[in-house]
Design a protein around this motif. Structure first.
Motif, PDB file in Angstrom:
ATOM      1  N   SER A   1       0.825  -1.212   0.000  1.00 46.06           N
ATOM      2  CA  SER A   1       0.000   0.000   0.000  1.00 46.06           C
ATOM      3  C   SER A   1       0.863   1.267   0.000  1.00 46.06           C
ATOM      4  O   SER A   1       0.663   2.155   0.830  1.00 46.06           O
TER       5      SER A   1
ATOM      6  N   ALA B   1      -1.074   4.690  -0.148  1.00 47.88           N
ATOM      7  CA  ALA B   1      -2.216   4.873   0.754  1.00 47.88           C
ATOM      8  C   ALA B   1      -1.764   5.593   2.020  1.00 47.88           C
ATOM      9  O   ALA B   1      -0.598   5.530   2.421  1.00 47.88           O
ATOM     10  N   GLU B   2      -2.719   6.290   2.669  1.00 53.70           N
ATOM     11  CA  GLU B   2      -2.390   6.987   3.907  1.00 53.70           C
ATOM     12  C   GLU B   2      -2.101   5.982   5.015  1.00 53.70           C
ATOM     13  O   GLU B   2      -2.853   5.025   5.204  1.00 53.70           O
TER      14      GLU B   2
ATOM     15  N   THR C   1       2.117   8.792   3.931  1.00 57.12           N
ATOM     16  CA  THR C   1       1.788   7.541   3.238  1.00 57.12           C
ATOM     17  C   THR C   1       2.622   6.402   3.814  1.00 57.12           C
ATOM     18  O   THR C   1       3.611   6.615   4.533  1.00 57.12           O
TER      19      THR C   1
ATOM     20  N   HIS D   1     -10.887  -2.992   7.640  1.00 57.43           N
ATOM     21  CA  HIS D   1     -10.452  -3.022   6.247  1.00 57.43           C
ATOM     22  C   HIS D   1      -9.572  -1.818   5.923  1.00 57.43           C
ATOM     23  O   HIS D   1      -9.462  -0.883   6.733  1.00 57.43           O
ATOM     24  N   GLU D   2      -9.014  -1.811   4.728  1.00 55.74           N
ATOM     25  CA  GLU D   2      -8.106  -0.732   4.325  1.00 55.74           C
ATOM     26  C   GLU D   2      -8.788   0.629   4.306  1.00 55.74           C
ATOM     27  O   GLU D   2      -8.128   1.654   4.481  1.00 55.74           O
ATOM     28  N   ASP D   3     -10.100   0.664   4.081  1.00 62.11           N
ATOM     29  CA  ASP D   3     -10.783   1.961   4.005  1.00 62.11           C
ATOM     30  C   ASP D   3     -11.271   2.458   5.369  1.00 62.11           C
ATOM     31  O   ASP D   3     -11.921   3.499   5.453  1.00 62.11           O
ATOM     32  N   ASP D   4     -10.945   1.741   6.440  1.00 60.18           N
ATOM     33  CA  ASP D   4     -11.267   2.232   7.781  1.00 60.18           C
ATOM     34  C   ASP D   4     -10.269   3.309   8.199  1.00 60.18           C
ATOM     35  O   ASP D   4      -9.168   3.411   7.652  1.00 60.18           O
ATOM     36  N   LEU D   5     -10.671   4.107   9.178  1.00 58.17           N
ATOM     37  CA  LEU D   5      -9.800   5.130   9.750  1.00 58.17           C
ATOM     38  C   LEU D   5      -9.872   5.022  11.269  1.00 58.17           C
ATOM     39  O   LEU D   5     -10.946   5.163  11.860  1.00 58.17           O
TER      40      LEU D   5
ATOM     41  N   PHE E   1      -5.420  -0.130   7.290  1.00 59.13           N
ATOM     42  CA  PHE E   1      -6.175   1.123   7.423  1.00 59.13           C
ATOM     43  C   PHE E   1      -5.246   2.251   7.879  1.00 59.13           C
ATOM     44  O   PHE E   1      -4.114   2.017   8.320  1.00 59.13           O
TER      45      PHE E   1
ATOM     46  N   THR F   1     -13.686   5.787  11.762  1.00 57.32           N
ATOM     47  CA  THR F   1     -14.685   4.721  11.691  1.00 57.32           C
ATOM     48  C   THR F   1     -14.614   3.802  12.910  1.00 57.32           C
ATOM     49  O   THR F   1     -15.550   3.060  13.177  1.00 57.32           O
TER      50      THR F   1
ATOM     51  N   ARG G   1     -19.202   8.950  11.831  1.00 56.80           N
ATOM     52  CA  ARG G   1     -18.862   7.830  10.937  1.00 56.80           C
ATOM     53  C   ARG G   1     -18.465   6.565  11.689  1.00 56.80           C
ATOM     54  O   ARG G   1     -18.081   5.572  11.073  1.00 56.80           O
TER      55      ARG G   1
END
Length: 606
Positions: free
Chosen positions: A28, A31-32, A46, A226-230, A254, A275, A352
């Motif tokens: 990744s 990705a952040e 990143t 998942h990867e799109d969690d924060l 994430f 999240t 969220r």
């Protein structure tokens, strides 16, 4: 029925944390990875950028002479540099020793001496001063690297100097980080975490690379994150709860927003809009108390709407948990109250949040149900430092409030003598550092960890914690009391409570020592025309004592007769870490409190 998982993931684990991190950077790169406060806003990094900085720091540690399993201390509050330093230690083949920034100078010196730390990352001049004060007791400590402090270019250097050393070392040894990571065995020491303990000297828990890699992978295989969690991360990183969330991030990919300032949690949640977040129950208790007292101060129609909203929300939640139908009229009311009340509560936490994870102590069921009624799910988990923090956790799609969920995939649980919870699996520690006798008391010969906690398992393997075995006591009437269960119930009914400590061993009734939350009490004082009075003056007033008595009466109405609190006393100050009455993870040192206030306790039996 609980979800069953394929445990073949155990055969595919990364060999160590360093490889796990480097694999995440490769998977990744753009990705952040991390977000952190900078000036008035937030900056971002990143995975590629994190990989570059960690590699340079790790090379700097190698240039300083760090060898496999040699200890490197981190003495700092939670901040992104803490995480980069920890990952650098992993990639250099060393072993991180964690120290709370609130730890006094003498105990800091003991931990760093016992662990034989060669290098220490120290946050600022305040932390460096502790090391200088006890420098003679730290013969193994070769260099201090400060994040923000003053340097002297001999014993204390800064990150810029470490970076310079690392860049030079990498120029001479370009493949050293990959080679070092590859050479780390799964059973190599990764972390020494000293348990703050409620008695005696802290013990160093030896946790291997395999344990941390397993912890993250066991969450990843459950498809929880998942990867799109924060993630929003504020937990003290000296505590294993914070460390296990780092491992989970490497496994799942994430991003994490980091700010360890506890007084900024709610404000940061509104800005970061995560999240999920991990927290100790005290955070949820305080949030619940703040919202409830704010509504009480409003009074009138708003308070009535608020109370009715939660009556409906709790009924809907109960029906859903029991698998029963929610009738149309109740669904309509719930939708209305969701717009008027619950959505505003969720917005306070960023709007969220998919779920919170609660650990480190027991969460009161009433508070968990209250949040769930508002559409905020709190998943309770359980583990010890000795089991790498995570051993059980509820699942967002399969949870039972009041339990800590089933054991993690790849681990086992059994109940021993006296229903003691015992755990076996890759997360269990190697042992206590330099304490073979303590290790033998805690680990059975066949590898089971004796937790010291009492519990029960339901038919589907969900674990309920009854309390610490050593904290259970018997009254002179022969009735067993679990004080922690009573204490958490009081915090749920009294929004002004900070601590509630129950005593009564071999006595004919139970008594309690009470402290109030200074911030909540200040709000009460403003609403009751006594603003400006000191905490001590307020808790000595008849009005506050009457207030507390009302909540004690409400508590007693929910207890068995032999559990009820017959007498109580308000302390003229709250408990603190600095006073030695709380551990750095905010757990009450029950024996210390009992000894400090023995006179007040005895007076309640006079």
């Amino acid at each position: 029925m609980p979800i069953n998982y394929d445990t073949s993931f155990l055969d595919r684990l990364a060999p160590n944390v360093a490889v796990q991190f480097l694999d995440r950077v490769a998977a990744s790169p753009d990705a952040e990875a991390y977000r952190y406060p900078e000036g008035a806003g937030w900056a971002s990094m990143t995975w590629r950028e994190a990989g570059e900085r960690v590699s340079v720091f790790a090379a700097g540690l190698l240039a300083l002479g760090i060898e496999p399993e040699q200890r490197v201390g981190i003495l700092s509050a939670t901040r992104y540099e803490w995480i980069l330093a920890d990952l650098a230690v992993m990639c250099a083949g060393g072993a991180t020793t964690t120290v709370y920034p609130s730890t006094n100078a003498a105990d800091t010196a003991y931990i760093l001496s016992d662990s034989e730390c060669r290098v220490v990352f120290a946050e600022d001049d305040e932390q460096v001063a502790k090391l200088k004060e006890h420098k003679a007791e730290l013969p193994h400590l070769l260099r201090v690297v400060t994040f923000d402090g003053t340097t002297d270019d001999s014993w204390v250097i800064n990150l810029a100097k470490l970076t310079e050393m690392g860049e030079q070392y990498l120029a001479e040894h370009p493949d050293v980080i990959a080679q070092t990571a590859k050479a780390i065995a799964p059973d190599q020491l990764a972390t020494l975490i000293y348990t703050s303990g409620t008695t005696g000297r802290p013990k160093g828990v030896r946790l291997q690379h395999r344990s941390w890699v397993y912890e993250g992978a066991s969450i990843q295989v459950q498809d929880i994150l998942h990867e799109d969690d924060l993630q929003f991360l504020w937990l003290p990183m000296a505590h294993s709860f914070g460390k296990v969330l780092l491992s989970t991030q490497l496994a799942c990919g994430f991003a994490t927003a980091i700010d360890g300032r506890v007084d900024k949690i709610v404000e940061n949640l509104g800005v970061v809009k995560p999240t999920f977040m991990g927290a100790a129950p005290r955070i949820f208790e305080k949030a619940h108390a703040r919202i409830v007292t704010m509504q009480q101060s409003e009074g009138g129609p708003k308070e009535k709407i608020f109370d009715r909203a939660f009556a409906v929300g709790l009924e809907v939640e109960r029906r859903r948990a029991e698998g029963r139908m929610v009738p149309p009229h109740l669904r309509l009311q719930h939708a209305l109250f969701d717009r008027l009340v619950f959505s505003k509560i969720r917005e306070r936490f960023g709007g969220r949040v998919r779920f919170f994870i609660s650990g480190a102590a027991a969460l009161n069921q009433d508070i968990a149900h209250w949040f769930n009624a508002a559409g905020i799910l709190i998943l309770e988990g359980y583990g010890l430092t000795e089991s790498s923090a995570g051993s059980f956790v509820n699942h967002p799609r399969d949870y039972r409030i009041g339990t800590v969920g089933p054991v993690l995939p790849g681990s086992e649980v059994r109940l021993g003598d006296g229903d003691e919870i015992q755990i076996k699996g890759p997360g269990v520690m190697e042992g206590y550092h330099n304490l073979p006798e303590e290790t033998a008391k805690t680990l059975t010969q066949d590898g089971w960890l004796r937790t010291g906690d009492k519990g029960s398992l339901d038919a589907d393997g969900f674990l309920t914690i009854t309390g610490r075995i050593k904290d259970l006591f018997k009254t002179s009437g022969g009735k067993y009391i679990a004080p922690s269960a009573i204490e958490s119930k009081f915090k749920a009914v009294c929004p002004y409570a900070s601590q509630f400590m129950v005593f009564g061993s071999e006595r004919n009734y139970c008594v309690a020592l009470v402290t109030l939350d200074p911030e909540a009490l200040e709000g009460w004082a403003e609403e009751n025309g006594v603003a400006g009075k000191s905490y001590t003056d307020l808790v000595r007033s008849a009005k506050v004592r009457s207030l507390v008595q009302g909540y004690v009466d409400e508590l007693n109405s929910r207890l068995n007769r032999w559990e009820t609190i017959k007498k109580w006393d308000l302390l003229d100050h709250d408990l603190t870490v600095e006073s030695g009455e709380l551990t750095p993870s905010m757990k009450v040192k029950r024996n210390v409190v009992g000894a400090n206030y023995q006179e007040q306790i005895d007076a309640m039996y006079a």
